[in-house]
Design a protein around this motif. Structure first.
Motif, PDB file in Angstrom:
ATOM      1  N   PHE A 104      95.833 -12.624  15.141  1.00  0.00           N
ATOM      2  CA  PHE A 104      94.937 -11.610  14.554  1.00  0.00           C
ATOM      3  C   PHE A 104      93.163 -11.646  14.520  1.00  0.00           C
ATOM      4  O   PHE A 104      93.092 -11.555  13.509  1.00  0.00           O
ATOM      5  CB  PHE A 104      95.780 -11.782  13.603  1.00  0.00           C
ATOM      6  N   LEU A 105      93.279 -13.153  14.768  1.00  0.00           N
ATOM      7  CA  LEU A 105      91.889 -13.239  14.586  1.00  0.00           C
ATOM      8  C   LEU A 105      90.859 -12.814  16.066  1.00  0.00           C
ATOM      9  O   LEU A 105      89.185 -13.837  16.111  1.00  0.00           O
ATOM     10  CB  LEU A 105      91.592 -15.167  14.532  1.00  0.00           C
ATOM     11  N   PRO A 107      89.272  -9.812  18.284  1.00  0.00           N
ATOM     12  CA  PRO A 107      87.632  -8.888  17.887  1.00  0.00           C
ATOM     13  C   PRO A 107      88.794  -7.848  16.662  1.00  0.00           C
ATOM     14  O   PRO A 107      87.375  -7.106  16.071  1.00  0.00           O
ATOM     15  CB  PRO A 107      87.012  -8.514  18.889  1.00  0.00           C
ATOM     16  N   THR A 108      89.320  -6.890  17.147  1.00  0.00           N
ATOM     17  CA  THR A 108      89.422  -5.879  16.707  1.00  0.00           C
ATOM     18  C   THR A 108      91.214  -6.343  16.132  1.00  0.00           C
ATOM     19  O   THR A 108      91.787  -5.687  15.296  1.00  0.00           O
ATOM     20  CB  THR A 108      89.816  -4.795  17.416  1.00  0.00           C
ATOM     21  N   LEU A 109      91.294  -8.105  15.365  1.00  0.00           N
ATOM     22  CA  LEU A 109      92.686  -8.246  14.173  1.00  0.00           C
ATOM     23  C   LEU A 109      93.399  -8.027  15.450  1.00  0.00           C
ATOM     24  O   LEU A 109      94.550  -7.460  14.550  1.00  0.00           O
ATOM     25  CB  LEU A 109      92.639  -7.381  13.418  1.00  0.00           C
ATOM     26  N   SER A 110      94.100  -8.081  16.344  1.00  0.00           N
ATOM     27  CA  SER A 110      95.555  -8.260  17.624  1.00  0.00           C
ATOM     28  C   SER A 110      95.125  -8.735  18.550  1.00  0.00           C
ATOM     29  O   SER A 110      94.083  -8.544  19.479  1.00  0.00           O
ATOM     30  CB  SER A 110      96.407  -6.947  16.822  1.00  0.00           C
ATOM     31  N   PHE A 111      95.972  -8.616  19.030  1.00  0.00           N
ATOM     32  CA  PHE A 111      96.529  -9.465  20.314  1.00  0.00           C
ATOM     33  C   PHE A 111      95.902  -8.516  21.535  1.00  0.00           C
ATOM     34  O   PHE A 111      96.084  -8.799  23.005  1.00  0.00           O
ATOM     35  CB  PHE A 111      97.688  -9.828  20.542  1.00  0.00           C
ATOM     36  N   LYS A 112      95.897  -7.224  21.570  1.00  0.00           N
ATOM     37  CA  LYS A 112      96.506  -6.525  22.251  1.00  0.00           C
ATOM     38  C   LYS A 112      94.511  -6.638  23.003  1.00  0.00           C
ATOM     39  O   LYS A 112      94.277  -5.855  24.353  1.00  0.00           O
ATOM     40  CB  LYS A 112      96.288  -5.522  21.366  1.00  0.00           C
ATOM     41  N   ASP A 113      93.806  -7.052  22.043  1.00  0.00           N
ATOM     42  CA  ASP A 113      92.065  -6.940  23.216  1.00  0.00           C
ATOM     43  C   ASP A 113      92.549  -7.950  24.315  1.00  0.00           C
ATOM     44  O   ASP A 113      91.446  -7.688  25.278  1.00  0.00           O
ATOM     45  CB  ASP A 113      91.775  -8.281  21.773  1.00  0.00           C
ATOM     46  N   ARG A 351     101.144 -19.405   2.775  1.00  0.00           N
ATOM     47  CA  ARG A 351     100.187 -20.925   3.430  1.00  0.00           C
ATOM     48  C   ARG A 351      98.843 -19.986   3.835  1.00  0.00           C
ATOM     49  O   ARG A 351      97.947 -20.746   4.934  1.00  0.00           O
ATOM     50  CB  ARG A 351     100.945 -20.646   5.231  1.00  0.00           C
ATOM     51  N   GLY A 352      98.139 -18.673   3.784  1.00  0.00           N
ATOM     52  CA  GLY A 352      96.669 -18.897   3.354  1.00  0.00           C
ATOM     53  C   GLY A 352      96.712 -17.421   4.835  1.00  0.00           C
ATOM     54  O   GLY A 352      95.881 -17.420   5.460  1.00  0.00           O
ATOM     55  N   LEU A 353      98.255 -17.389   5.232  1.00  0.00           N
ATOM     56  CA  LEU A 353      98.040 -16.195   6.788  1.00  0.00           C
ATOM     57  C   LEU A 353      98.195 -15.061   6.731  1.00  0.00           C
ATOM     58  O   LEU A 353      99.385 -14.608   6.201  1.00  0.00           O
ATOM     59  CB  LEU A 353      98.465 -17.155   8.144  1.00  0.00           C
ATOM     60  N   PHE A 354      96.979 -14.446   6.436  1.00  0.00           N
ATOM     61  CA  PHE A 354      97.599 -13.022   5.838  1.00  0.00           C
ATOM     62  C   PHE A 354      97.920 -12.084   6.605  1.00  0.00           C
ATOM     63  O   PHE A 354      96.335 -11.833   7.873  1.00  0.00           O
ATOM     64  CB  PHE A 354      96.766 -11.525   4.782  1.00  0.00           C
ATOM     65  N   VAL A 355      99.442 -11.904   6.803  1.00  0.00           N
ATOM     66  CA  VAL A 355      99.537 -11.335   8.618  1.00  0.00           C
ATOM     67  C   VAL A 355     100.130  -9.869   9.018  1.00  0.00           C
ATOM     68  O   VAL A 355     101.085  -9.316   7.418  1.00  0.00           O
ATOM     69  CB  VAL A 355     100.422 -12.001  10.081  1.00  0.00           C
ATOM     70  N   GLU A 356     100.143  -8.877   9.312  1.00  0.00           N
ATOM     71  CA  GLU A 356     101.018  -7.476   9.022  1.00  0.00           C
ATOM     72  C   GLU A 356     102.762  -7.843   9.516  1.00  0.00           C
ATOM     73  O   GLU A 356     102.434  -8.448   9.952  1.00  0.00           O
ATOM     74  CB  GLU A 356     100.278  -6.692  10.361  1.00  0.00           C
ATOM     75  N   SER A 357     102.947  -7.116   9.199  1.00  0.00           N
ATOM     76  CA  SER A 357     104.286  -7.280   8.993  1.00  0.00           C
ATOM     77  C   SER A 357     105.162  -7.425  10.125  1.00  0.00           C
ATOM     78  O   SER A 357     106.600  -8.060  10.854  1.00  0.00           O
ATOM     79  CB  SER A 357     105.285  -5.723   7.823  1.00  0.00           C
ATOM     80  N   THR A 358     104.673  -6.952  11.500  1.00  0.00           N
ATOM     81  CA  THR A 358     104.647  -7.041  12.652  1.00  0.00           C
ATOM     82  C   THR A 358     104.400  -8.168  13.120  1.00  0.00           C
ATOM     83  O   THR A 358     105.865  -9.117  13.584  1.00  0.00           O
ATOM     84  CB  THR A 358     104.499  -5.791  14.119  1.00  0.00           C
ATOM     85  N   GLY A 359     103.894  -9.369  12.554  1.00  0.00           N
ATOM     86  CA  GLY A 359     103.402 -10.258  13.380  1.00  0.00           C
ATOM     87  C   GLY A 359     104.200 -11.217  13.165  1.00  0.00           C
ATOM     88  O   GLY A 359     103.614 -12.287  13.417  1.00  0.00           O
ATOM     89  N   VAL A 360     104.418 -11.117  11.525  1.00  0.00           N
ATOM     90  CA  VAL A 360     105.545 -11.790  11.369  1.00  0.00           C
ATOM     91  C   VAL A 360     107.007 -11.968  12.043  1.00  0.00           C
ATOM     92  O   VAL A 360     107.721 -13.196  11.584  1.00  0.00           O
ATOM     93  CB  VAL A 360     105.423 -11.304   9.762  1.00  0.00           C
ATOM     94  N   GLY A 385      97.229  -8.236   8.467  1.00  0.00           N
ATOM     95  CA  GLY A 385      97.614  -8.099   7.254  1.00  0.00           C
ATOM     96  C   GLY A 385      95.846  -7.295   7.293  1.00  0.00           C
ATOM     97  O   GLY A 385      96.934  -5.620   6.488  1.00  0.00           O
ATOM     98  N   ALA A 386      95.400  -6.801   6.774  1.00  0.00           N
ATOM     99  CA  ALA A 386      94.265  -5.914   6.457  1.00  0.00           C
ATOM    100  C   ALA A 386      94.642  -4.634   7.021  1.00  0.00           C
ATOM    101  O   ALA A 386      94.342  -3.789   6.328  1.00  0.00           O
ATOM    102  CB  ALA A 386      92.474  -6.298   6.714  1.00  0.00           C
ATOM    103  N   LYS A 387      94.903  -5.040   8.275  1.00  0.00           N
ATOM    104  CA  LYS A 387      95.547  -3.656   8.705  1.00  0.00           C
ATOM    105  C   LYS A 387      96.799  -2.863   8.339  1.00  0.00           C
ATOM    106  O   LYS A 387      96.943  -1.170   8.069  1.00  0.00           O
ATOM    107  CB  LYS A 387      96.066  -3.742  10.395  1.00  0.00           C
ATOM    108  N   THR A 388      97.305  -2.878   7.579  1.00  0.00           N
ATOM    109  CA  THR A 388      98.581  -2.311   7.013  1.00  0.00           C
ATOM    110  C   THR A 388      98.852  -2.975   5.391  1.00  0.00           C
ATOM    111  O   THR A 388      99.425  -1.843   5.109  1.00  0.00           O
ATOM    112  CB  THR A 388      99.929  -2.738   7.682  1.00  0.00           C
TER     113      THR A 388
END
Length: 393
Positions: A104-105, A107-113, A351-360, A385-388
């Motif tokens: 999620f780090l 450039p566009t905040l997902s592995f699809k890059d 744990r310090g990791l804000f991930v969208e609900s699909t990504g978890v 997580g900022a995406k959703t």
């Protein structure tokens, strides 16, 4: 590192590449813009195998992007290649046996890059004489990635998304200059609309499902694991599966590394789906080689709602390949409930990791399986997580 999109590169680098249908062996040149097999309508594979192994000891001095694995890629990198510095995401421990790769780090905040950069570079190399516009369909993240890399490559882009797609994702797509077409209905409806436009002259269909260049981008996820772990892989690679692009990319990389003698054994592929939309898990546990039907009808009910919207795919076109890859690896399918997705998102946030609900989804599955875990595993945290925002209750 210089991040650039240099002037047009000749298409000669694609001239020897052909698409091949895994179902019936049909072929088409990459330059044809054919996005599916004309005989069966299925997705393409790519006739490509690395000509030499990736040299582990030489990687430290290379460009810090996906293009560092140039021996393994069907498009050569170099200073002219489109890039936003994608890849090389951190690998951190979550437990004694489970680590997380923070995709999620990107450039566009997902592995699809990982796959989007390959499609944008391919479209750029085919040139304006062939490619007048790029189109894509997505539940959000793939469309965002395609839009961003098309912007980097100065390619006009239209993205078809379901009307219920997160406004934050559609805003991001538009911010990159792409046109957003909202399609009434679910993720499948968006795909159908995009495919209807894909045959128009001069259209490059940047399908993360049908175009195999995307898979050769996502396979760098496993090459990075191999590099980060000093030339080995974990016992299990756990991936969320909707259309299966990350899983099939992982399977490609594992096969290449094993064939070249760079790993001694192949890890198990553990595929995770949301319980609400789990056609592949159902087929796998029933011993089926494919889904029972992949033809939607007017009476087909809409896809059930799930917090894991990014993997809510009722009829993945590559279903036979996905099922075969998991079986051949000795892996399995797991499913997670909506409550488990909510709990996993909150647990990772704590744990310090804000991930969208699909990504978890993978962490949710591993949390449920931990008492049975006796091997090392890596889970991807695929979208920010900022995406959703937080999953609603």
């Amino acid at each position: 590192m210089v991040i650039t999109t240099a002037s047009t590169t000749p298409a000669a680098s694609t001239a020897s590449m052909t698409y091949r249908c895994p179902a019936d062996g049909s072929r088409a040149p990459v330059e044809s813009l054919a996005w599916h097999c004309p005989t069966c309508g299925g997705p393409w594979d790519l006739d490509f195998a690395p000509s030499s192994p990736v040299p582990l000891k030489s990687l430290a001095g290379r460009v810090n992007s996906l293009w560092r694995y140039e021996e393994a890629l069907p498009l050569a990198g170099g200073a002219a290649a489109v890039t936003l510095g994608e890849g090389r995401t951190p690998l951190i421990p979550l437990t004694d046996t489970i680590s997380a790769k923070l995709d999620f780090l990107m450039p566009t905040l997902s592995f699809k890059d990982r796959g989007a950069v390959m499609l944008a570079e391919l479209a750029r190399r085919l040139g304006p004489a062939r490619v007048a516009r790029v189109i894509a369909d997505s539940s959000g993240n793939a469309g965002t990635a395609i839009a961003a890399y098309c912007a980097r490559a100065a390619l006009p882009c239209t993205v078809y998304v379901p009307e219920a797609t997160s406004p934050k994702k559609t805003e991001q797509i538009r911010a990159h200059g792409a046109q957003v077409t909202l399609v009434p209905g679910d993720r499948e409806a968006a795909a159908v609309a995009a495919r209807a436009a894909a045959d128009e002259p001069g259209t490059f269909y940047a399908s993360h499902v049908h175009n195999p260049y995307f898979l050769h981008g996502t396979k760098t996820y496993v090459y990075e694991l191999w590099e980060d772990l000093g030339g080995r892989l974990p016992d299990a690679v756990v991936v969320p599966v909707g259309n299966g692009t990350l899983l099939l990319g992982a399977a490609l990389a594992i096969a290449e590394l094993h064939t070249q003698g760079l790993i001694d054994s192949r890890p198990a592929l553990i595929a995770v789906q949301a319980e609400a939309v789990s056609p592949l898990a159902t087929a796998f546990h029933a011993g089926a080689a494919d889904l029972t039907s992949d033809t939607p009808t007017p009476a087909t009910p809409p896809t059930p709602p799930t917090l894991a919207e990014g993997i809510a795919i009722p009829r993945p076109p590559r279903a036979p390949q996905i099922l075969r890859a998991v079986r051949e690896s000795g892996g399995t399918f797991l499913t997670v409930t909506e409550d488990q997705l909510r709990a996993a998102q909150l647990d990772l946030a704590a744990r310090g990791l804000f991930v969208e609900s699909t990504g978890v989804a993978c962490w949710a599955a591993m949390t449920a399986q931990q008492p049975q875990m006796g091997h090392t595993a890596v889970v991807p945290l695929c979208g920010a997580g900022a995406k959703t925002g937080l999953a609603p209750r």
